[in-house]
Write a protein that holds these residues in place. Structure first.
Motif, mmCIF file in Angstrom:
data_model
loop_
_atom_site.group_PDB
_atom_site.id
_atom_site.type_symbol
_atom_site.label_atom_id
_atom_site.label_comp_id
_atom_site.label_asym_id
_atom_site.label_seq_id
_atom_site.Cartn_x
_atom_site.Cartn_y
_atom_site.Cartn_z
ATOM 1 N N THR A 157 1.429 89.906 -47.013
ATOM 2 C CA THR A 157 2.083 88.914 -46.142
ATOM 3 C C THR A 157 2.630 87.658 -46.827
ATOM 4 O O THR A 157 2.781 86.625 -46.194
ATOM 5 N N THR B 270 11.768 90.280 -43.694
ATOM 6 C CA THR B 270 11.896 90.989 -42.419
ATOM 7 C C THR B 270 12.942 90.373 -41.471
ATOM 8 O O THR B 270 13.878 91.069 -41.069
ATOM 9 N N ARG C 44 1.362 86.579 -40.015
ATOM 10 C CA ARG C 44 0.532 87.686 -39.523
ATOM 11 C C ARG C 44 1.418 88.923 -39.397
ATOM 12 O O ARG C 44 2.282 88.993 -38.521
ATOM 13 N N HIS C 45 1.202 89.923 -40.268
ATOM 14 C CA HIS C 45 2.130 91.059 -40.312
ATOM 15 C C HIS C 45 2.229 91.845 -39.001
ATOM 16 O O HIS C 45 3.319 92.148 -38.530
ATOM 17 N N ASP C 46 1.066 92.176 -38.394
ATOM 18 C CA ASP C 46 1.112 92.964 -37.153
ATOM 19 C C ASP C 46 1.874 92.218 -36.062
ATOM 20 O O ASP C 46 2.652 92.804 -35.311
ATOM 21 N N GLY D 186 4.853 99.405 -36.976
ATOM 22 C CA GLY D 186 4.119 98.537 -37.909
ATOM 23 C C GLY D 186 3.047 99.273 -38.701
ATOM 24 O O GLY D 186 2.301 98.652 -39.450
ATOM 25 N N GLY E 31 8.790 96.467 -39.408
ATOM 26 C CA GLY E 31 9.348 95.156 -39.110
ATOM 27 C C GLY E 31 10.863 95.115 -39.258
ATOM 28 O O GLY E 31 11.569 94.557 -38.405
ATOM 29 N N THR F 247 4.769 97.473 -43.152
ATOM 30 C CA THR F 247 4.692 96.243 -42.373
ATOM 31 C C THR F 247 3.237 95.866 -42.090
ATOM 32 O O THR F 247 2.869 94.697 -42.165
ATOM 33 N N PHE G 279 8.362 92.171 -47.038
ATOM 34 C CA PHE G 279 7.834 91.584 -45.798
ATOM 35 C C PHE G 279 8.494 90.238 -45.538
ATOM 36 O O PHE G 279 8.917 89.927 -44.434
ATOM 37 N N ASN H 118 0.894 95.079 -45.932
ATOM 38 C CA ASN H 118 1.242 94.191 -47.048
ATOM 39 C C ASN H 118 0.365 92.947 -47.070
ATOM 40 O O ASN H 118 -0.404 92.674 -46.153
ATOM 41 N N THR I 22 2.355 82.462 -45.710
ATOM 42 C CA THR I 22 1.993 83.784 -45.198
ATOM 43 C C THR I 22 2.285 83.855 -43.709
ATOM 44 O O THR I 22 2.530 82.835 -43.062
#
Ligand SMILES: Cc1cc2nc3c(=O)[nH]c(=O)nc-3n(C[C@H](O)[C@H](O)[C@H](O)COP(=O)(O)OP(=O)(O)OC[C@H]3O[C@@H](n4cnc5c(N)ncnc54)[C@H](O)[C@@H]3O)c2cc1C
Ligand SMILES: [Zn+2]
Lengths: 119, 423
Positions: free
Chosen positions: B85, B379, B190-192, B76, B49, B80, B376, B83, B188
């Motif tokens: 998030t 980012t 969405r990491h992806d 990712g 990220g 990234t 995260f 985690n 939070t």
């Protein structure tokens, strides 16, 4: 959990008995604190080799004999390859599977005195 | 032509309906996979990220689009995508507050900016206090946050119970809850989607995203970086930005310098999905456990770091166990839940638990690392600030306090105890 052989107790003991004490064989700089420059003082206090591969590190048998000793460990598989007492020569050399070996020596920041040169 | 950057179709209700008619088989490619050119203006090493965000803001804010992001695996696939998030900005010190709050403001507009739903959910973040020292530290941090214009409130035990009815305030007798800090704007994401959203916009602006391309060395002449060696051959560049997280020391050693960083495994787990039970994020720094519930219904639980250095992306069993013990004391109703998945990432930890955003001993080489267990949330802010640093070639107001030189001057930004061990 790792199984670690304490070279003093001569027993394989679970990791929870031990504390990690970071990079081994890192000599405290010889110069007195006042003569070592900030750059080298920072290296002694904060900098680490952080090797990816086979590394020498210190461990402390906190819930056992309470002695510091050294270990050779693979930092990818986490396998403990050997442990040895403080002051002994490492039985296995350090090596890297990625990254370069660069010197971790402290630079001399003061001119050597004539007495030292005579040694 | 596959390899020409092109304006992306916009995601909206209409495009969703249109694509439904073709069974969602005809969505356009989100980013290209070009072969590397001989040279770029800027090379970013690391397609997490932070690396992708850096490329995005270099293109968007500084007009530099001749960029390659080199990623040894898939974008990712590092921390990234591993985690828990959690996003918040309630850090103690002014320098941290500045960069994390900068990030928070960018999060608040990120979905619109990227036209990609990063599912940023401002459900609030709670940090529990279990003893009198915790209470005092927490109140101090809440006051510091408010002085920095960050939304932060102190909740007493009743206030905690009101927001999280499932919590046992006695903590099973072991972890009594006396109060908590609460940041309503935290939450939070969405990491992806963060990695993918940045990648897609980068691609649109002409940035090359090159996956399966490991950097193996640098071409350094007269103390100045001229390019990188990779598994896809050498590539020249005017400037190189390193954003390799857990592998920072490895990359730095290839460039001839050491770092004050250690790489440790950090792990997380998710449970089987259940109905909504907890609608905020609860973190307990003292017992190193944090929990939230994903939109799918899984409890997302973060554990602690292993004490030793490791580059193997897995944590040890006893740490997961310690965390789950604490979670069960605080939330007795979760005792019989099953955990579905457990994984680890390699986090690059600094002595003061603050990141490094810096120029390096090698001219035209810049480094962004040391985010450790809590990057995260940073980012967008990290990418934005680092892009400005690279474009200018010198520190900015946001990055200057995080330079490598702080370990020599002693101006550490100690967030270890202050901002809580858990991030
Ligand atoms: C289990 C866990 C839970 C966490 N929970 C949170 C949380 O709740 N909140 C929070 O704010 N933070 C959290 N973090 C921390 C957060 O994940 C990281 O700080 C952040 O994602 C770092 O992003 P990055 O882009 O710098 O790193 P990464 O996503 O790791 O990207 C670095 C990339 O560099 C690549 N790379 C490395 N070496 C090379 C090379 N030689 N050549 C090419 N590419 C290379 C890697 O493959 C990787 O994709 C957590 C981390 C973990 C592991
Ligand atoms: Zn012993």
């Amino acid at each position: 959990m790792l199984l670690i052989r304490c070279p003093y107790c001569e027993q394989d003991r679970p990791e929870v008995e031990f504390s990690y004490a970071h990079q081994a064989h890192k000599p405290r700089p010889e110069e007195a604190e006042g003569t070592l420059d900030d750059h080298n003082w920072a290296r002694w206090v904060y900098y680490r080799k952080n090797i990816k591969g086979v590394a020498h590190e210190r461990w402390y048998h906190a819930a056992g004999c309470r002695k510091f000793f050294n270990a050779v460990r693979d930092t990818v598989s986490s396998e403990v390859l050997a442990t040895y007492r403080s002051g002994e020569t490492p039985p296995i050399e350090e090596s890297r599977i990625e990254g370069e070996e660069i010197s971790f020596e402290y630079e001399r920041t003061t001119e050597p005195t004539s007495a030292e040169e005579g040694k | 032509m596959v390899n020409q950057p092109a304006k992306k179709q916009r995601f909206n209700a209409l495009s969703l309906v249109r694509n439904a008619f073709s069974w969602h088989q005809n969505w356009e490619q989100q980013w290209r996979s070009p072969e590397p050119l001989d040279a770029y203006e800027v090379i970013i090493v690391g397609g997490g990220g932070h690396g992708l965000a850096t490329a995005y803001y270099l293109a968007k804010e500084h007009g530099i689009t001749n960029i390659a992001v080199l990623e040894k695996g898939w974008i990712g696939g590092g921390n990234t995508g591993r985690n828990t998030t959690i996003v918040r900005s309630n850090y103690l010190w002014d320098q941290s507050a500045a960069i994390y709050e900068h990030s928070m403001k960018l999060w608040e507009g990120l979905t619109q900016d990227l036209n990609y739903n990063v599912m940023f959910s401002q459900r609030g973040v709670m940090n529990l206090a279990h003893n009198i020292t915790d209470v005092r530290d927490t109140q101090r941090r809440v006051h510091a946050n408010r002085l920095n214009g960050i939304d932060s409130i102190y909740l007493d035990a009743a206030g905690v119970k009101k927001k999280v009815p499932g919590i046992d305030l006695r903590g099973g007798g072991r972890y009594p809850v006396l109060g908590a800090s609460f940041q309503p704007r935290g939450g939070t994401a969405r990491h992806d989607a963060v990695a993918w959203g940045y990648a897609r916009k980068c691609d649109e602006m002409g940035v090359h995203i090159i996956q399966n391309c490991r950097v193996t060395g640098f071409d350094i002449q007269g103390g100045m970086v001229k390019g990188v060696q990779t598994t896809k051959g050498p590539i020249r560049a005017k400037k190189v930005g390193l954003v390799p997280a857990g592998h920072s020391s490895v990359l730095a050693s290839m460039a001839g310098f050491h770092l004050p960083v250690e790489s440790h495994p950090l792990q997380a787990l998710v449970s089987e999905p259940i109905k909504p039970t907890i609608h905020t994020v609860v973190m307990s720094n003292a017992v190193h456990a944090y929990i939230s519930q994903s939109d799918k219904g899984e409890l997302v639980i973060g554990a602690g770091v292993d004490q030793y250095i490791s580059y193997g992306q897995r944590g040890s069993q006893q740490l997961a166990e310690e965390t789950l013990v604490a979670i069960c004391e605080l939330f007795p109703q979760y005792k019989r839940m099953k955990m579905l998945r457990q994984w680890g990432g390699i986090v690059d930890v600094c002595p003061d638990a603050s990141p490094i955003l810096t120029s390096t001993p090698v001219a035209n080489m810049y480094l962004n690392c040391g985010w450790g267990t809590g990057g995260f949330k940073a980012t967008p802010g990290s990418g934005h600030a680092f892009a400005a640093h690279i474009a200018r070639g010198e520190p900015t107001e946001l990055t200057a306090p995080f330079s490598l030189s702080r370990f020599e001057t002693g101006f550490l930004i100690d967030e270890h105890g202050a901002a809580a061990v858990a991030h």
